[in-house]
Scaffold this motif. Structure first.
Motif, PDB file in Angstrom:
ATOM      1  N   GLY A   1       0.943  -1.326   0.015  1.00  0.00           N
ATOM      2  CA  GLY A   1       0.096  -0.150   0.001  1.00  0.00           C
ATOM      3  C   GLY A   1       0.893   1.399   0.020  1.00  0.00           C
ATOM      4  O   GLY A   1       0.411   2.231  -0.336  1.00  0.00           O
TER       5      GLY A   1
ATOM      6  N   THR B   1       3.708   3.644  -4.121  1.00  0.00           N
ATOM      7  CA  THR B   1       2.291   3.171  -4.687  1.00  0.00           C
ATOM      8  C   THR B   1       1.389   4.218  -5.033  1.00  0.00           C
ATOM      9  O   THR B   1       0.848   4.093  -5.897  1.00  0.00           O
ATOM     10  CB  THR B   1       1.799   2.358  -3.710  1.00  0.00           C
TER      11      THR B   1
ATOM     12  N   ALA C   1      -1.275   4.640  -3.522  1.00  0.00           N
ATOM     13  CA  ALA C   1      -2.710   4.137  -3.593  1.00  0.00           C
ATOM     14  C   ALA C   1      -3.755   4.989  -3.806  1.00  0.00           C
ATOM     15  O   ALA C   1      -4.816   4.534  -4.480  1.00  0.00           O
ATOM     16  CB  ALA C   1      -2.724   3.431  -2.201  1.00  0.00           C
TER      17      ALA C   1
ATOM     18  N   ILE D   1      -2.448   2.504 -10.764  1.00  0.00           N
ATOM     19  CA  ILE D   1      -1.422   1.631 -10.123  1.00  0.00           C
ATOM     20  C   ILE D   1      -0.862   0.739 -11.245  1.00  0.00           C
ATOM     21  O   ILE D   1       0.039   0.359 -11.442  1.00  0.00           O
ATOM     22  CB  ILE D   1      -1.760   1.109  -8.893  1.00  0.00           C
TER      23      ILE D   1
ATOM     24  N   ILE E   1      -6.165   0.120  -0.844  1.00  0.00           N
ATOM     25  CA  ILE E   1      -5.719   0.407  -2.390  1.00  0.00           C
ATOM     26  C   ILE E   1      -7.148   0.621  -3.080  1.00  0.00           C
ATOM     27  O   ILE E   1      -7.461  -0.415  -3.587  1.00  0.00           O
ATOM     28  CB  ILE E   1      -4.716  -0.371  -2.934  1.00  0.00           C
TER      29      ILE E   1
ATOM     30  N   TRP F   1      -8.278  -1.772  -6.337  1.00  0.00           N
ATOM     31  CA  TRP F   1      -7.345  -2.728  -6.626  1.00  0.00           C
ATOM     32  C   TRP F   1      -8.226  -4.119  -7.041  1.00  0.00           C
ATOM     33  O   TRP F   1      -7.473  -4.921  -7.847  1.00  0.00           O
ATOM     34  CB  TRP F   1      -6.320  -2.943  -5.622  1.00  0.00           C
TER      35      TRP F   1
END
Length: 311
Positions: A11, A39, A41, A48, A89, A92
């Motif tokens: 994350g 990242t 996030a 990402i 995230i 995701w």
């Protein structure tokens, strides 16, 4: 010898490196050219994955003769796809990561959950080496686990096997877990975050709150008796939970790693005492082993996952 581009996606950051494995299993893995990027996030899963694909493409160009790409990722992984993830995230869930990276690089891709990658690394090349059945437990910001049998991860019917932080323990009752329950999981009182939570719940009004588990560890290291008590109570509870886990799974060894596992002898003493109380007579002899690979474990494990995907 075979070299893999490996990725550890969490994350906070995306770490990459090249890992060379000895096919014969005699030499230690070589981990080199480590790099990481944030990242980011909050930008969401689509962004990402786009940036991850670009990063991996750039890194593949840095090294000729790669045998494949290995990735350990946050979230529940099945067949190279994120089938479930937390709000850490956003967006995701549903990302087809392995397929995207294979299309980007033209290389075989092996993908597992990041905690499973850690477990694969320790089972093959770390503290679990030589044991056929390994329960790997990571105690950091949260608590995760992986079950490795004969060198391969056991993921279960819903790809969630090994989520040991979500085993019930009375110390956690009423404390909200990251999964949302108040029923009493071990993670919210025994992880790094949980140490701070437990400290703040147990303290009296005259004691200042702490912001992190590191604050608790620092206080204990400075001789604070209350912080030492909190650490011991937390570690003992985790040990009892691990005792229950080995009664169910009966592994050859339990490998314990992560930032909290570096808290020192008092934490380990309390963990082992709780384990002895929670385990049955036949499982009480199962060793609790400190992880041997440190921060390299997820990348080494991602390389193992890639090697297994190659065949």
């Amino acid at each position: 010898m075979a070299t893999y581009l490996t990725v550890d996606l969490g994350g906070t950051k995306i770490a990459t490196g090249f890992v060379t494995l000895d096919d014969a299993g005699q030499a230690a893995p070589v981990v080199e050219d480590l790099r990481s990027v944030p990242t980011e996030a909050p930008r969401g899963g689509d962004d990402i994955l786009r940036r991850l694909a670009a990063l991996v493409a750039d890194r593949v160009r840095d090294r000729d003769g790669l045998a494949g790409v290995g990735i350990g990722s946050a979230g529940v992984v099945a067949d190279g796809t994120i089938i479930s993830s937390t709000d850490l995230i956003p967006g995701w869930t549903g990302q087809r990561v392995a397929e995207t990276l294979a299309e980007t690089t033209g290389l075989p891709v092996g993908m597992v959950n990041d905690v499973v990658a850690h477990g694969l690394g320790e089972a093959h090349h770390g503290a679990g080496r030589g044991h056929a059945r390994v329960l790997s437990v990571g105690v950091g910001t949260g608590i995760g686990g992986a079950i490795i049998v004969d060198g391969r991860p056991v993921t279960g019917a819903h790809a969630v096997a090994g989520h040991i932080g979500h085993i019930a323990h009375g110390l956690g009752r009423g404390v909200r877990c990251s999964c949302g329950t108040l029923a009493g999981h071990i993670e919210p009182v025994a992880s790094g975050t949980g140490l701070a939570t437990l400290y703040n719940l147990m303290k009296d009004d005259a004691v200042a709150e702490v912001a992190s588990g590191k604050d608790v560890s620092d206080l204990a290291a400075a001789g604070d008796a209350f912080a030492t008590e909190v650490i011991a109570r937390s570690a003992r509870a985790l040990g009892e939970a691990l005792g229950g886990a080995v009664n169910l799974l009966d592994p050859d060894a339990v490998v314990v790693s992560g930032s909290v596992a570096g808290s020192g002898a008092p934490w380990w003493d309390a963990l082992r005492a709780g384990f002895a109380d929670g385990a049955m007579a036949l499982t009480r002899t199962i060793p609790l082993l400190p992880g041997a690979l440190g921060g390299a474990a997820p990348l080494v494990g991602a390389a193992v996952a890639a090697a297994q995907a190659v065949g």
